[in-house]
Design a protein around this motif. Structure first.
Motif, PDB file in Angstrom:
ATOM      1  N   ILE A 314     -28.718 -38.925 -14.485  1.00 27.97           N
ATOM      2  CA  ILE A 314     -28.732 -39.305 -15.901  1.00 27.97           C
ATOM      3  C   ILE A 314     -30.097 -39.843 -16.323  1.00 27.97           C
ATOM      4  CG2 ILE A 314     -27.780 -40.928 -17.593  1.00 27.97           C
ATOM      5  CD1 ILE A 314     -25.104 -40.704 -16.049  1.00 27.97           C
ATOM      6  N   VAL A 315     -30.658 -40.756 -15.508  1.00 27.87           N
ATOM      7  CA  VAL A 315     -31.911 -41.420 -15.907  1.00 27.87           C
ATOM      8  C   VAL A 315     -33.147 -40.610 -15.542  1.00 27.87           C
ATOM      9  CG1 VAL A 315     -30.830 -43.682 -15.716  1.00 27.87           C
ATOM     10  CG2 VAL A 315     -32.089 -42.763 -13.756  1.00 27.87           C
ATOM     11  N   GLY A 316     -33.027 -39.677 -14.595  1.00 26.40           N
ATOM     12  CA  GLY A 316     -34.177 -38.887 -14.187  1.00 26.40           C
ATOM     13  C   GLY A 316     -34.947 -39.531 -13.048  1.00 26.40           C
ATOM     14  N   LYS A 317     -35.753 -38.721 -12.375  1.00 25.77           N
ATOM     15  CA  LYS A 317     -36.442 -39.157 -11.167  1.00 25.77           C
ATOM     16  C   LYS A 317     -37.425 -40.297 -11.419  1.00 25.77           C
ATOM     17  CE  LYS A 317     -37.494 -35.980  -8.280  1.00 25.77           C
ATOM     18  NZ  LYS A 317     -38.128 -34.834  -7.585  1.00 25.77           N
ATOM     19  N   GLU A 318     -38.191 -40.210 -12.523  1.00 24.30           N
ATOM     20  CA  GLU A 318     -39.229 -41.222 -12.787  1.00 24.30           C
ATOM     21  C   GLU A 318     -38.619 -42.607 -13.003  1.00 24.30           C
ATOM     22  OE1 GLU A 318     -42.840 -42.118 -15.978  1.00 24.30           O
ATOM     23  OE2 GLU A 318     -41.956 -40.109 -15.861  1.00 24.30           O
ATOM     24  N   LYS A 319     -37.587 -42.676 -13.844  1.00 21.73           N
ATOM     25  CA  LYS A 319     -36.954 -43.973 -14.112  1.00 21.73           C
ATOM     26  C   LYS A 319     -36.228 -44.490 -12.880  1.00 21.73           C
ATOM     27  CE  LYS A 319     -34.119 -46.443 -17.483  1.00 21.73           C
ATOM     28  NZ  LYS A 319     -33.314 -46.329 -18.723  1.00 21.73           N
ATOM     29  N   TRP A 320     -35.656 -43.571 -12.091  1.00 23.73           N
ATOM     30  CA  TRP A 320     -34.974 -43.978 -10.867  1.00 23.73           C
ATOM     31  C   TRP A 320     -35.950 -44.631  -9.892  1.00 23.73           C
ATOM     32  CZ3 TRP A 320     -30.949 -45.505  -8.421  1.00 23.73           C
ATOM     33  CH2 TRP A 320     -30.841 -45.379  -7.031  1.00 23.73           C
ATOM     34  N   HIS A 321     -37.123 -44.057  -9.737  1.00 23.56           N
ATOM     35  CA  HIS A 321     -38.139 -44.643  -8.863  1.00 23.56           C
ATOM     36  C   HIS A 321     -38.538 -46.031  -9.361  1.00 23.56           C
ATOM     37  CE1 HIS A 321     -39.625 -40.532  -7.101  1.00 23.56           C
ATOM     38  NE2 HIS A 321     -38.377 -40.842  -6.776  1.00 23.56           N
ATOM     39  N   GLN A 322     -38.638 -46.183 -10.655  1.00 28.83           N
ATOM     40  CA  GLN A 322     -38.981 -47.481 -11.232  1.00 28.83           C
ATOM     41  C   GLN A 322     -37.899 -48.512 -10.922  1.00 28.83           C
ATOM     42  OE1 GLN A 322     -39.581 -47.344 -15.474  1.00 28.83           O
ATOM     43  NE2 GLN A 322     -39.604 -49.571 -15.696  1.00 28.83           N
ATOM     44  N   GLN A 323     -36.660 -48.124 -11.048  1.00 29.22           N
ATOM     45  CA  GLN A 323     -35.549 -49.046 -10.767  1.00 29.22           C
ATOM     46  C   GLN A 323     -35.499 -49.417  -9.289  1.00 29.22           C
ATOM     47  OE1 GLN A 323     -32.197 -46.902 -12.350  1.00 29.22           O
ATOM     48  NE2 GLN A 323     -32.457 -47.735 -14.414  1.00 29.22           N
ATOM     49  N   LEU A 324     -35.847 -48.468  -8.417  1.00 31.91           N
ATOM     50  CA  LEU A 324     -35.879 -48.776  -6.990  1.00 31.91           C
ATOM     51  C   LEU A 324     -36.940 -49.822  -6.673  1.00 31.91           C
ATOM     52  CD1 LEU A 324     -35.443 -45.430  -4.993  1.00 31.91           C
ATOM     53  CD2 LEU A 324     -33.922 -47.402  -5.048  1.00 31.91           C
ATOM     54  N   GLN A 325     -38.068 -49.738  -7.355  1.00 29.74           N
ATOM     55  CA  GLN A 325     -39.129 -50.721  -7.138  1.00 29.74           C
ATOM     56  C   GLN A 325     -38.680 -52.108  -7.593  1.00 29.74           C
ATOM     57  OE1 GLN A 325     -41.997 -50.155  -5.458  1.00 29.74           O
ATOM     58  NE2 GLN A 325     -41.084 -48.132  -5.115  1.00 29.74           N
ATOM     59  N   GLU A 326     -37.917 -52.155  -8.669  1.00 24.62           N
ATOM     60  CA  GLU A 326     -37.420 -53.449  -9.166  1.00 24.62           C
ATOM     61  C   GLU A 326     -36.420 -54.073  -8.194  1.00 24.62           C
ATOM     62  OE1 GLU A 326     -35.772 -52.465 -12.907  1.00 24.62           O
ATOM     63  OE2 GLU A 326     -37.716 -52.213 -13.920  1.00 24.62           O
ATOM     64  N   VAL A 327     -35.716 -53.233  -7.442  1.00 25.51           N
ATOM     65  CA  VAL A 327     -34.731 -53.725  -6.481  1.00 25.51           C
ATOM     66  C   VAL A 327     -35.395 -54.584  -5.417  1.00 25.51           C
ATOM     67  CG1 VAL A 327     -33.121 -52.990  -4.677  1.00 25.51           C
ATOM     68  CG2 VAL A 327     -33.120 -51.847  -6.859  1.00 25.51           C
ATOM     69  N   LYS A 328     -36.646 -54.299  -5.108  1.00 26.58           N
ATOM     70  CA  LYS A 328     -37.348 -55.059  -4.088  1.00 26.58           C
ATOM     71  C   LYS A 328     -37.426 -56.540  -4.462  1.00 26.58           C
ATOM     72  CE  LYS A 328     -40.380 -51.246  -2.701  1.00 26.58           C
ATOM     73  NZ  LYS A 328     -41.773 -50.792  -2.564  1.00 26.58           N
ATOM     74  N   HIS A 329     -37.385 -56.819  -5.760  1.00 23.76           N
ATOM     75  CA  HIS A 329     -37.564 -58.186  -6.225  1.00 23.76           C
ATOM     76  C   HIS A 329     -36.239 -58.851  -6.607  1.00 23.76           C
ATOM     77  CE1 HIS A 329     -41.793 -57.173  -6.212  1.00 23.76           C
ATOM     78  NE2 HIS A 329     -41.547 -56.135  -7.007  1.00 23.76           N
ATOM     79  N   VAL A 330     -35.380 -58.132  -7.300  1.00 19.76           N
ATOM     80  CA  VAL A 330     -34.084 -58.693  -7.715  1.00 19.76           C
ATOM     81  C   VAL A 330     -33.006 -57.653  -7.431  1.00 19.76           C
ATOM     82  CG1 VAL A 330     -32.775 -59.787  -9.556  1.00 19.76           C
ATOM     83  CG2 VAL A 330     -35.273 -59.902  -9.582  1.00 19.76           C
ATOM     84  N   SER A 331     -32.169 -57.899  -6.409  1.00 20.48           N
ATOM     85  CA  SER A 331     -31.261 -56.861  -5.925  1.00 20.48           C
ATOM     86  C   SER A 331     -30.165 -56.500  -6.923  1.00 20.48           C
ATOM     87  CB  SER A 331     -30.620 -57.310  -4.612  1.00 20.48           C
ATOM     88  OG  SER A 331     -29.813 -58.450  -4.816  1.00 20.48           O
ATOM     89  N   HIS A 332     -29.681 -57.473  -7.716  1.00 19.01           N
ATOM     90  CA  HIS A 332     -28.542 -57.163  -8.570  1.00 19.01           C
ATOM     91  C   HIS A 332     -28.931 -56.373  -9.824  1.00 19.01           C
ATOM     92  CE1 HIS A 332     -30.006 -60.915 -10.461  1.00 19.01           C
ATOM     93  NE2 HIS A 332     -29.533 -60.399 -11.572  1.00 19.01           N
ATOM     94  N   THR A 333     -30.251 -56.206 -10.074  1.00 15.62           N
ATOM     95  CA  THR A 333     -30.656 -55.458 -11.263  1.00 15.62           C
ATOM     96  C   THR A 333     -30.258 -53.995 -11.162  1.00 15.62           C
ATOM     97  OG1 THR A 333     -32.844 -55.067 -10.315  1.00 15.62           O
ATOM     98  CG2 THR A 333     -32.597 -56.988 -11.737  1.00 15.62           C
ATOM     99  N   LEU A 334     -30.257 -53.421  -9.966  1.00 11.96           N
ATOM    100  CA  LEU A 334     -29.879 -52.019  -9.808  1.00 11.96           C
ATOM    101  C   LEU A 334     -28.393 -51.834 -10.075  1.00 11.96           C
ATOM    102  CD1 LEU A 334     -30.804 -49.192  -9.125  1.00 11.96           C
ATOM    103  CD2 LEU A 334     -30.359 -49.661  -6.727  1.00 11.96           C
TER     104      LEU A 334
END
Length: 384
Positions: A314-334
């Motif tokens: 749904i979100v596409g590869k680029e946004k998915w990669h961005q969300q994965l990077q955010e997971v490194k800092h705050v796990s519940h955001t994903l």
């Protein structure tokens, strides 16, 4: 992709979990209670608790020695410990479900017109001995693969997992004990003296291996069918989930009909019931962290779960990669990001679809207690 407990991405998702525990089919107390009742009622119909199916093999001298050695893993994070605990106490009634389904279908179908009177006399509680043996074989194969899937990727090992030598030892035990169970299953399979059944179950084992390979092959960051842009295609996920989670039950159900000499139509319907029930079961399990977690609550989930896979499309590869990077800092955001899109609702709809297809397949069998139990199980998979 299969993520071992020691992998870094798994830690990103579960780093803030309180009281981390393995996901079962139903994690809420209400759903778990309902599922337990459905299973308990079904076990009464087939004649004995299916939790005893693998007991003969599990209590053998060979595995008793393995159990003695597994004690060395106490205090580590090796997944073989949790698998071993499940054999002794499985409060969610998940480990032995495949054998129970095979027995219920066998009883629901009853004797075929092609079966001789002598063969019919051998039935116990409406089930042929060969069908009971098949149910045990199915459970042994499933158990063997559960044990094998607990092998840890030591490249991701950290001190918090436990001493490295103990983790290495756990991997050796997982390989040897899984191989032992699989060898016993293959021996029992040969003793059924039915080449078609041997072919069916052998192909199911091949499907399991292929499914697990695909889980490890696909990169978590790329996933299945990313970047489609024009909608979500659930077929790649369903195909992979069937190989690793559905083929064994579907083909075991078909084999149970073959052992009783039922016609091809009965075999086809049994196969369809097993296939759709397995996929519904997997979807329900994948959905639990997303439909039960409270807003802001910390929980763990798999990056290969159906809602996450659909979310990636749904979100596409680029946004998915961005969300994965955010997971490194705050796990519940994903978790929140996945819940904010339509991936969860798509998985819920797909779960209901497979539950309904399983119900449709079983309607062709004669009305009986066994058929009602199979209907209850298919309906229970549809509850969250």
């Amino acid at each position: 992709m299969f993520l071992a407990p020691g992998s870094s991405l798994t830690r990103w998702v579960s780093v803030s979990v309180r009281g981390l525990r393995g996901l079962s089919l139903f994690s809420s107390s209400e759903s778990s209670s309902n599922w337990s009742k459905v299973v308990s009622d079904a076990e009464k119909i087939v004649g004995y608790p299916t939790s005893f199916m693998s007991l003969r093999c599990l209590l053998s001298d060979e595995l008793s020695n393995v159990a003695m050695h597994v004690r060395k893993l106490v205090g580590t994070q090796h997944p073989l410990l949790n698998t071993a605990r499940g054999f002794v106490y499985d409060s969610k009634n998940n480990l032995q479900m495949r054998g129970l389904i095979v027995l219920l279908l066998s009883k629901a179908a009853g004797p075929s017109h092609a079966a001789s009177e002598l063969l019919t006399k051998d039935m116990v509680s409406g089930i042929y001995p060969s069908q009971r043996n098949l149910a045990e074989i199915t459970e042994l194969i499933h158990t063997a693969f559960l044990v094998h899937r607990g092998i840890v990727n030591l490249k991701e090992w950290t001190v918090s997992d436990g001493p490295l030598k103990d983790m290495e030892f756990g991997n050796k035990m997982a390989v040897l004990s899984g191989d032992f169970l699989l060898a016993n299953a293959c021996t029992g399979l040969a003793e059924l003296n039915d080449t078609k059944v041997v072919e069916l179950i052998s192909s199911a084992i091949a499907d399991l291996v292929q499914g697990i390979y695909y889980e490890n092959y696909y990169n978590v960051e790329d996933g299945l069918g990313d970047g489609l842009g024009d909608g979500v295609d659930t077929t790649p996920w369903e195909d992979q989930a069937f190989l690793s989670h559905g083929a064994l039950l579907a083909k075991s159900c078909q084999a149970a009909m073959k052992l009783a000499k039922h016609d091809r139509e009965a075999q086809r319907l049994a196969y369809l019931y097993g296939k759709h029930l397995s996929l519904g079961h997997k979807l329900n399990s994948d959905l639990q962290p997303f439909v039960k977690s409270r807003l802001g609550a910390m929980t763990s989930f798999s990056l290969s779960a159906a809602p996450v896979v659909f979310h990636r499309q749904i979100v596409g590869k680029e946004k998915w990669h961005q969300q994965l990077q955010e997971v490194k800092h705050v796990s519940h955001t994903l978790l929140a990001a996945v819940k904010s899109e339509k991936g969860v609702s798509l998985a819920v709809d797909l779960c209901r679809y497979h539950s309904n297809r399983a119900l449709e397949a079983i309607q062709a069998f004669p009305s009986s207690e066994a058929r009602s139990a199979l209907e209850n199980i298919a309906s229970a998979v549809n509850k969250f």
